[in-house]
Design a protein around this motif. Structure first.
Motif, PDB file in Angstrom:
ATOM      1  N   VAL A   1      24.293  23.315  50.280  1.00  0.00           N
ATOM      2  CA  VAL A   1      24.960  22.409  51.207  1.00  0.00           C
ATOM      3  C   VAL A   1      25.674  21.327  50.403  1.00  0.00           C
ATOM      4  CG1 VAL A   1      22.827  21.089  51.493  1.00  0.00           C
ATOM      5  CG2 VAL A   1      24.652  20.866  53.187  1.00  0.00           C
ATOM      6  N   GLY A   2      26.932  21.070  50.755  1.00  0.00           N
ATOM      7  CA  GLY A   2      27.743  20.096  50.038  1.00  0.00           C
ATOM      8  C   GLY A   2      28.975  20.758  49.446  1.00  0.00           C
ATOM      9  N   PRO A   3      29.783  20.035  48.673  1.00  0.00           N
ATOM     10  CA  PRO A   3      29.517  18.639  48.306  1.00  0.00           C
ATOM     11  C   PRO A   3      29.827  17.663  49.437  1.00  0.00           C
ATOM     12  CG  PRO A   3      31.581  19.379  47.353  1.00  0.00           C
ATOM     13  CD  PRO A   3      30.975  20.577  48.010  1.00  0.00           C
ATOM     14  N   ILE A   4      28.944  16.683  49.598  1.00  0.00           N
ATOM     15  CA  ILE A   4      29.130  15.561  50.512  1.00  0.00           C
ATOM     16  C   ILE A   4      28.932  14.296  49.689  1.00  0.00           C
ATOM     17  CG2 ILE A   4      28.238  14.370  52.549  1.00  0.00           C
ATOM     18  CD1 ILE A   4      27.319  17.104  53.603  1.00  0.00           C
ATOM     19  N   ASN A   5      29.930  13.408  49.701  1.00  0.00           N
ATOM     20  CA  ASN A   5      29.893  12.188  48.888  1.00  0.00           C
ATOM     21  C   ASN A   5      29.606  12.509  47.427  1.00  0.00           C
ATOM     22  OD1 ASN A   5      30.071   9.330  48.567  1.00  0.00           O
ATOM     23  ND2 ASN A   5      27.842   9.192  48.513  1.00  0.00           N
ATOM     24  N   GLY A   6      30.143  13.648  46.949  1.00  0.00           N
ATOM     25  CA  GLY A   6      29.990  14.025  45.546  1.00  0.00           C
ATOM     26  C   GLY A   6      28.690  14.714  45.205  1.00  0.00           C
ATOM     27  N   MET A   7      27.819  14.991  46.199  1.00  0.00           N
ATOM     28  CA  MET A   7      26.507  15.588  45.934  1.00  0.00           C
ATOM     29  C   MET A   7      26.376  16.957  46.595  1.00  0.00           C
ATOM     30  SD  MET A   7      24.081  12.241  46.631  1.00  0.00           S
ATOM     31  CE  MET A   7      24.772  11.973  48.271  1.00  0.00           C
ATOM     32  N   THR A   8      25.667  17.865  45.909  1.00  0.00           N
ATOM     33  CA  THR A   8      25.352  19.187  46.446  1.00  0.00           C
ATOM     34  C   THR A   8      23.866  19.452  46.244  1.00  0.00           C
ATOM     35  OG1 THR A   8      27.560  20.056  45.979  1.00  0.00           O
ATOM     36  CG2 THR A   8      25.787  21.663  46.233  1.00  0.00           C
ATOM     37  N   PHE A   9      23.218  20.017  47.273  1.00  0.00           N
ATOM     38  CA  PHE A   9      21.811  20.423  47.171  1.00  0.00           C
ATOM     39  C   PHE A   9      21.747  21.930  47.389  1.00  0.00           C
ATOM     40  CE2 PHE A   9      21.603  15.958  48.174  1.00  0.00           C
ATOM     41  CZ  PHE A   9      20.554  15.493  47.389  1.00  0.00           C
ATOM     42  N   ALA A  10      21.084  22.651  46.467  1.00  0.00           N
ATOM     43  CA  ALA A  10      21.086  24.110  46.547  1.00  0.00           C
ATOM     44  C   ALA A  10      19.879  24.692  45.834  1.00  0.00           C
ATOM     45  CB  ALA A  10      22.374  24.669  45.938  1.00  0.00           C
ATOM     46  N   ASN A  11      19.534  25.931  46.211  1.00  0.00           N
ATOM     47  CA  ASN A  11      18.537  26.733  45.505  1.00  0.00           C
ATOM     48  C   ASN A  11      18.578  28.142  46.068  1.00  0.00           C
ATOM     49  OD1 ASN A  11      16.623  27.359  43.623  1.00  0.00           O
ATOM     50  ND2 ASN A  11      15.163  25.774  44.241  1.00  0.00           N
TER      51      ASN A  11
END
Length: 680
Positions: free
Chosen positions: A385-395
Motif C-alpha cells: 500500500v502506497g506510496p502515500i506522503n512518500g511512504m509505502t508499507f508492504a510484505n
C-alpha cells in the motif's frame, strides 16, 4: 533574418471552419535570443533529406504531436534559436522550435498539429532561414482499417552487415516488395537471435515496398530464419572478433532447481545447455524479455574444451504452468508449480503502527505496521500500500498454520507532517508524521538552466523557470528564493535524501528593467546566475491573461499577419500572432454569415458555420508541445470573440475574447481580458 510570409488563410466550409496558417515573422532578437542560420538539406528534386515521416495519418483524426512527426536535416552555419515550419495542407501543419548549440549537420523533428480533412498524399514545404524543401505525407480515409497486401517474399532484400556482438544500426534494414489491394495501416515485426525488425504506418493501393528497421544485437553467428508476416527471410550473421563459435545441443538442455509461483528464483535455478565449441571466445545469451516473470542469462568467455553453458535464472514466477524460453537456437520449457493463496481475516481494530515518523526522515526497519489475522487456509500472500506522503508499507511470503499476524515493512521518506490513512484490505490505518527540521544544502549556480522568455513589463508565467542542482547534506524542509528587478525565483518543500538533486525554481512577478540581471544566493552557497531581460517590442497586437495556471500571468505579442477573405456564404477573418522571439503563437479565425465583420458582433467556438457566427482558437506556449484549442468539436471548451471596431479604410479589426481552451492531454486553460488588433 529576412522576413518570410508563406501564407495565412482562414477557410470556412459548410461543415467546419479551419484556420490555415504558416508564417515566419521578422524576428527581433536581443541578448541570448540570437537567431540561428543555416540551410535545409535537399536532393536534386527538392525533397528534404532525410524525409522521415512518423505516425499514422487518417482523415478526421487529430494528430498527436508526440507521434505524428517529420524529420529533416539542417546544415547550421550560425548557432542560436530556430523556428522550422511547414505550410498548412489539408488542415494540418508541422513546426519545431529550439536552439542550435553547434555548427554542422543537425537533425530536427517537427511535431504535427491539426486534423486532416481528406485522404490523399499531401506535399508540405518546409522552411528555415530562406531555404525550403519538400516532404510528402499520406493520409488514409476516415476510419481506415488494416491494409490488405501481398508480400513478395522471394524479392526481400536484407541490407547492412550483421556481426555477432555488434549492435545493429540504421543501415540494418529489410526491404520487402508488396502489392496493396486495400489501403490502410500496417504493423510488421519479427525477432530472432537478439535482433528485431519492425515498422508501421499507412499504405495506399498499388505496388510499393515496406522497409523494416533493425534493432538489437546478434548474440550468435550463423544463418537465422526471420519470420515476419508471411515471409521467412534468412539473415546471415558473421562471427565478431573474439566472439565464440559453437553449436547448442538443445535436446540435452537441463532445467535445474524448483520453480514455484510467487517464490523468487535463487542460485539453484539454472539451465545447463551442452555445446560443441568450434572457436573459443566471448558469448552473451539471454532469454529476455521476461517470460512469466523470469529471465535466464549469462555471458563471459568460452575457453577451449568448454562443453556446457549455464544460464542463471532471475525474477519471480507469477503463475503456475509450463513456459517456453528461447535461448539462442533452443526453445526450453520450464515448469512452474502453483502456490495457493492464503485465506485469512484482518483484525483492523488490533492494528499497531510501530516506530516514529518525521517529515524528511527516511523510514527504518523499526517502521512497521502489525495487523492481527485469523488464518483459515495457509498459503501465499502479498500486500503493498502506497506510496502515500512518500511512504509505502508492504510484505509478501507464505502464511503457515498457526500464523496470527502480518507485519508490513515501511520504506520511503515522509514529505510532510500530518495524519495519513493507509488502506490495507478492509482496514484503514492512520499513520501520523511530525514536522522535521530544516534541510542543510548548497546551491550550484553553475548548473542553472534558464527556461522561458523574459521581456520588460511582461508577466512571468509557468514557462519561466530555472533548473538548478542542490547538494543536500541534511534532509529536511527548505525555502529557496531570490529576487531581482521585479522577478522572484522560488521553491519550497522537503529534501528526502542527501546528495545532489535538481529542482525547478518558478518565476513570478514582472521585470522592471531590461538587460542582464544577476540573481544571488547567500552563504553557504554564495553564488549567482544571470537572466537576460529583453526590451519591450511594441506595438502589441494581442494580449490576454491565463488565470488557472501557476502563476497566473498575462501574455502579449505582435500581429504577424491577418487576412480577410470570402468564405462560403460569408467572410472569414484570420489572425496569426506571436511574441517577439516566436516561441508563443496565437491563432484564431472568425467566420461571419452576414458577409462582413462589424462592430458589436460576437463569434463563438461552440457553434459551426454557416449556422451562426463561428470561431476557432489555438495557442502554443514556449514550454508546451501540445497546443491549446477551442472549437465546435472540442468538448468542454468555449471561447467568445467580440468585435469592437472595424475600420475598412485602415483595414483594421479590433476586438476582445475570453473563455476556455484545452489540449489533447485534457489540460484546460481559462483566458480572461483578451484583446486583439489585426491589420489585414
Amino acid at each position: 533574418m529576412k522576413k518570410q510570409v508563406l501564407y495565412l488563410l482562414a477557410v470556412i466550409t459548410v461543415a467546419a471552419m479551419v484556420f490555415v496558417t504558416s508564417c515566419q515573422k521578422e524576428e527581433s532578437f536581443e541578448g541570448s535570443n540570437t537567431p540561428a542560420k543555416g540551410s535545409l538539406q535537399a536532393d536534386i528534386t527538392g525533397d528534404c533529406l532525410p524525409k522521415t515521416v512518423n505516425g499514422i495519418y487518417a482523415a478526421g483524426t487529430a494528430l498527436v504531436p508526440a507521434t505524428n512527426t517529420i524529420t529533416v536535416q539542417i546544415n547550421v552555419t550560425q548557432t542560436g534559436t530556430y523556428v522550422v515550419t511547414t505550410d498548412t495542407v489539408n488542415g494540418y501543419f508541422f513546426r519545431a522550435t529550439g536552439t542550435f548549440t553547434t555548427l554542422g549537420p543537425a537533425t530536427v523533428t517537427l511535431r504535427g498539429n491539426g486534423t486532416p480533412f481528406a485522404q490523399g498524399t499531401n506535399n508540405f514545404v518546409v522552411s528555415f532561414d530562406g531555404t525550403i524543401c519538400d516532404i510528402q505525407v499520406t493520409v488514409l480515409a476516415a476510419g481506415a482499417g488494416a491494409a490488405v497486401y501481398t508480400m513478395t517474399c522471394g524479392s526481400a532484400t536484407v541490407n547492412g552487415t550483421y556481426t555477432s556482438g555488434t549492435a545493429l544500426t540504421a543501415t540494418n534494414t529489410i526491404t520487402i516488395p508488396i502489392t496493396v489491394t486495400t489501403a490502410g495501416t500496417y504493423t510488421l515485426t519479427g525477432s530472432i537471435n537478439g535482433m528485431t525488425f519492425s515498422n508501421s504506418g499507412a499504405l495506399t493501393v498499388g505496388t510499393t515496398s515496406i522497409t523494416l528497421n533493425g534493432t538489437g544485437t546478434p548474440s550468435m553467428s550463423g544463418t537465422f530464419n526471420l519470420l515476419v508476416g508471411s515471409c521467412t527471410i534468412p539473415i546471415t550473421v558473421v562471427a565478431g572478433a573474439g566472439v565464440a563459435v559453437y553449436t547448442m545441443n538443445c535436446a540435452g538442455a537441463t532445467v535445474n532447481g524448483t520453480y514455484t509461483a510467487g517464490t523468487a528464483l535463487t542460485a539453484a535455478n539454472t539451465i545447463t545447455i551442452p555445446i560443441t565449441l568450434t572457436t573459443p571466445g566471448t558469448y552473451t545469451i539471454t532469454t529476455a524479455p521476461a517470460v512469466n516473470g523470469m529471465i535466464f542469462s549469462n555471458s563471459g568467455t568460452l575457453p577451449a574444451g568448454t562443453t556446457t553453458i549455464t544460464l542463471n535464472g532471475t525474477g519471480t514466477p507469477t503463475a503456475g504452468g509450463t513456459f517456453n524460453f528461447t535461448a539462442g537456437s533452443c526453445t526450453i520449457p520450464v515448469t512452474v508449480g502453483g502456490a495457493a493463496a492464503a485465506v485469512y481475516t484482518l483484525n483492523c481494530g488490533g492494528a499497531t503502527v510501530n516506530g516514529t515518523y518525521t517529515a524528511g526522515t527516511a523510514l527504518t526497519a523499526a517502521n512497521t505496521i502489525t495487523i492481527p489475522i485469523t488464518l483459515t487456509t495457509p498459503g501465499t500472500y502479498s500486500i503493498s500500500v502506497g506510496p502515500i506522503n512518500g511512504m509505502t508499507f508492504a510484505n509478501s511470503g507464505t502464511l503457515t498454520a498457526g500464523t496470527t499476524s502480518i507485519t508490513l515493512n515501511g520504506t520511503g521518506t515522509p514529505t510532510a507532517s500530518g495524519t495519513f490513512n493507509f488502506t490495507v484490505g478492509s482496514c484503514t490505518i492512520p499513520v501520523t508524521c511530525t514536522g522535521g527540521g530544516g534541510a542543510v544544502y548548497t546551491i550550484n549556480c553553475g548548473s542553472a538552466v534558464i527556461n522561458g522568455f523574459y521581456e520588460l513589463n511582461s508577466d512571468m508565467n509557468p514557462c519561466n523557470t530555472v533548473n538548478i542542482d542542490v547538494n543536500v547534506t541534511t534532509i529536511g524542509t527548505y525555502v529557496i528564493t531570490t529576487t531581482q528587478a521585479g522577478i522572484t525565483f522560488a521553491r519550497s518543500g522537503s529534501f528526502a535524501a542527501t546528495g545532489v538533486t535538481n529542482i525547478t525554481l518558478q518565476a513570478t512577478g514582472r521585470p522592471t528593467s531590461s538587460g542582464v540581471k544577476t540573481f544571488s544566493f547567500p552563504a553557504p552557497s554564495s553564488c549567482s546566475f544571470n537572466v537576460t531581460v529583453d526590451a519591450e517590442s511594441p506595438p502589441y497586437g494581442w494580449n490576454f491573461t491565463i488565470t488557472n495556471l501557476t502563476p497566473s500571468a498575462a501574455y502579449r505579442g505582435q500581429d504577424d499577419i491577418s487576412q480577410l477573405a470570402p468564405a462560403g456564404p460569408g467572410v472569414a477573418f484570420g489572425f496569426d500572432g506571436s511574441n517577439s522571439i516566436g516561441s508563443d503563437r496565437l491563432q484564431f479565425a472568425l467566420g461571419d454569415i452576414n458577409g462582413t465583420i462589424a462592430a458589436g458582433e460576437t463569434y463563438s467556438t461552440t457553434v459551426t458555420f454557416p449556422a451562426a457566427n463561428a470561431a476557432l482558437f489555438q495557442y502554443d506556449t514556449d514550454c508546451g508541445t501540445i497546443p491549446y484549442e477551442a472549437g465546435p468539436t472540442i468538448t468542454l471548451t468555449s471561447m467568445t470573440f467580440t468585435v469592437t471596431s472595424h475600420n475598412v479604410a485602415t483595414q483594421t479589426i479590433i476586438g476582445t475574447f475570453s473563455g476556455t481552451a484545452k489540449n489533447s492531454a485534457g489540460q484546460t486553460i481559462t483566458i480572461t481580458g483578451g484583446t486583439f488588433t489585426g491589420v489585414y
